[in-house]
Design a protein around this motif. Structure first.
Motif, mmCIF file in Angstrom:
data_model
loop_
_atom_site.group_PDB
_atom_site.id
_atom_site.type_symbol
_atom_site.label_atom_id
_atom_site.label_comp_id
_atom_site.label_asym_id
_atom_site.label_seq_id
_atom_site.Cartn_x
_atom_site.Cartn_y
_atom_site.Cartn_z
ATOM 1 N N GLY A 108 -20.808 25.647 -25.878
ATOM 2 C CA GLY A 108 -21.503 25.568 -24.606
ATOM 3 C C GLY A 108 -22.734 24.684 -24.663
ATOM 4 O O GLY A 108 -23.130 24.193 -25.714
ATOM 5 N N PRO A 109 -23.375 24.481 -23.503
ATOM 6 C CA PRO A 109 -24.497 23.553 -23.422
ATOM 7 C C PRO A 109 -25.728 23.995 -24.212
ATOM 8 O O PRO A 109 -26.483 23.175 -24.702
ATOM 9 N N ARG A 110 -25.964 25.286 -24.368
ATOM 10 C CA ARG A 110 -27.140 25.742 -25.110
ATOM 11 C C ARG A 110 -27.043 25.312 -26.569
ATOM 12 O O ARG A 110 -28.035 24.923 -27.179
ATOM 13 N N ALA A 111 -25.841 25.357 -27.140
ATOM 14 C CA ALA A 111 -25.667 24.951 -28.536
ATOM 15 C C ALA A 111 -25.983 23.468 -28.709
ATOM 16 O O ALA A 111 -26.593 23.064 -29.694
ATOM 17 N N ALA A 112 -25.590 22.647 -27.757
ATOM 18 C CA ALA A 112 -25.880 21.218 -27.835
ATOM 19 C C ALA A 112 -27.376 20.978 -27.779
ATOM 20 O O ALA A 112 -27.917 20.147 -28.492
ATOM 21 N N ARG A 113 -28.084 21.709 -26.940
ATOM 22 C CA ARG A 113 -29.524 21.550 -26.825
ATOM 23 C C ARG A 113 -30.224 22.036 -28.088
ATOM 24 O O ARG A 113 -31.170 21.435 -28.544
ATOM 25 N N ASP A 114 -29.751 23.141 -28.687
ATOM 26 C CA ASP A 114 -30.378 23.680 -29.886
ATOM 27 C C ASP A 114 -30.260 22.732 -31.069
ATOM 28 O O ASP A 114 -31.131 22.700 -31.921
ATOM 29 N N ASN A 115 -29.186 21.942 -31.127
ATOM 30 C CA ASN A 115 -29.013 20.998 -32.231
ATOM 31 C C ASN A 115 -30.049 19.891 -32.196
ATOM 32 O O ASN A 115 -30.403 19.334 -33.212
ATOM 33 N N ASP A 116 -30.532 19.546 -31.026
ATOM 34 C CA ASP A 116 -31.525 18.482 -30.871
ATOM 35 C C ASP A 116 -32.878 19.085 -30.523
ATOM 36 O O ASP A 116 -33.574 18.617 -29.636
ATOM 37 N N SER A 117 -33.282 20.115 -31.230
ATOM 38 C CA SER A 117 -34.468 20.876 -30.851
ATOM 39 C C SER A 117 -35.740 20.036 -30.836
ATOM 40 O O SER A 117 -36.676 20.350 -30.129
ATOM 41 N N ASP A 118 -35.799 18.956 -31.605
ATOM 42 C CA ASP A 118 -37.009 18.145 -31.602
ATOM 43 C C ASP A 118 -37.167 17.347 -30.314
ATOM 44 O O ASP A 118 -38.270 16.991 -29.932
ATOM 45 N N ASP A 119 -36.083 17.066 -29.603
ATOM 46 C CA ASP A 119 -36.119 16.294 -28.368
ATOM 47 C C ASP A 119 -35.979 17.166 -27.126
ATOM 48 O O ASP A 119 -36.236 16.720 -26.030
ATOM 49 N N ALA A 120 -35.581 18.416 -27.293
ATOM 50 C CA ALA A 120 -35.320 19.287 -26.155
ATOM 51 C C ALA A 120 -36.630 19.721 -25.495
ATOM 52 O O ALA A 120 -37.571 20.113 -26.174
ATOM 53 N N PRO A 121 -36.691 19.628 -24.160
ATOM 54 C CA PRO A 121 -37.903 20.083 -23.477
ATOM 55 C C PRO A 121 -38.005 21.604 -23.519
ATOM 56 O O PRO A 121 -37.000 22.307 -23.598
ATOM 57 N N ARG A 122 -39.233 22.105 -23.459
ATOM 58 C CA ARG A 122 -39.438 23.556 -23.464
ATOM 59 C C ARG A 122 -39.211 24.147 -22.089
ATOM 60 O O ARG A 122 -38.936 25.320 -21.961
#
Length: 149
Positions: A8-22
């Motif tokens: 799902g989309p949350r997993a994709a965002r967690d992989n790029d945690s340095d670029d993901a907005p809070r």
């Protein structure tokens, strides 16, 4: 290893945690909450439902006793394009305290942006595909965003 799309989309965002907005809109310099923050999806959907209901009722007032049919699309186009062009809001947006603003900070959305947003909303897909900042395709194409009042 199997790809984040399976999780799902949350997993994709967690992989790029340095670029993901809070929070939604952080990359655009928007506050996390309160006035000027990205409008929640629920408010945007409710505002849209208010607008299409209002368009159907206004059209029905002119076409009664026959059902409004496709004429309500014309009513929806008018109550969407005209006020968004000049004031950045539709009647539903006023009710739910959200508004459309240009990314460049200009005071008016303008007619061409309002028409393009309306047409792309009618096509549905550009209006329901979101990025992490809470902007849909029709917002990104017209360089607009929807904010809380």
């Amino acid at each position: 290893m199997t790809g984040s799309w399976l999780n799902g989309p949350r997993a994709a965002r967690d992989n790029d945690s340095d670029d993901a907005p809070r929070w939604r809109g952080e990359r655009l310099g928007l506050p996390e909450s309160g006035p000027g923050s990205a409008a929640p999806v629920g408010r945007r959907i409710l505002a849209f439902l208010v607008d299409i209901t209002l368009a159907a009722l206004v059209t029905w007032a002119f076409t009664a006793p026959a059902p409004p049919g496709n004429w309500s699309l014309l009513g929806w186009f008018v109550i969407t394009v005209v006020p968004v062009s000049f004031f950045g809001v539709t009647p539903g947006m006023v009710l739910l305290r959200i508004w459309v603003a240009r990314v460049d900070g200009s005071s008016m959305v303008g007619p061409w942006r309002a028409v393009v947003r309306c047409v792309l909303t009618f096509l549905i897909i550009p209006a329901v595909v979101w990025n992490l900042d809470g902007r849909s395709w029709h917002d990104r194409i017209t360089k607009t965003l929807v904010l809380r009042r």
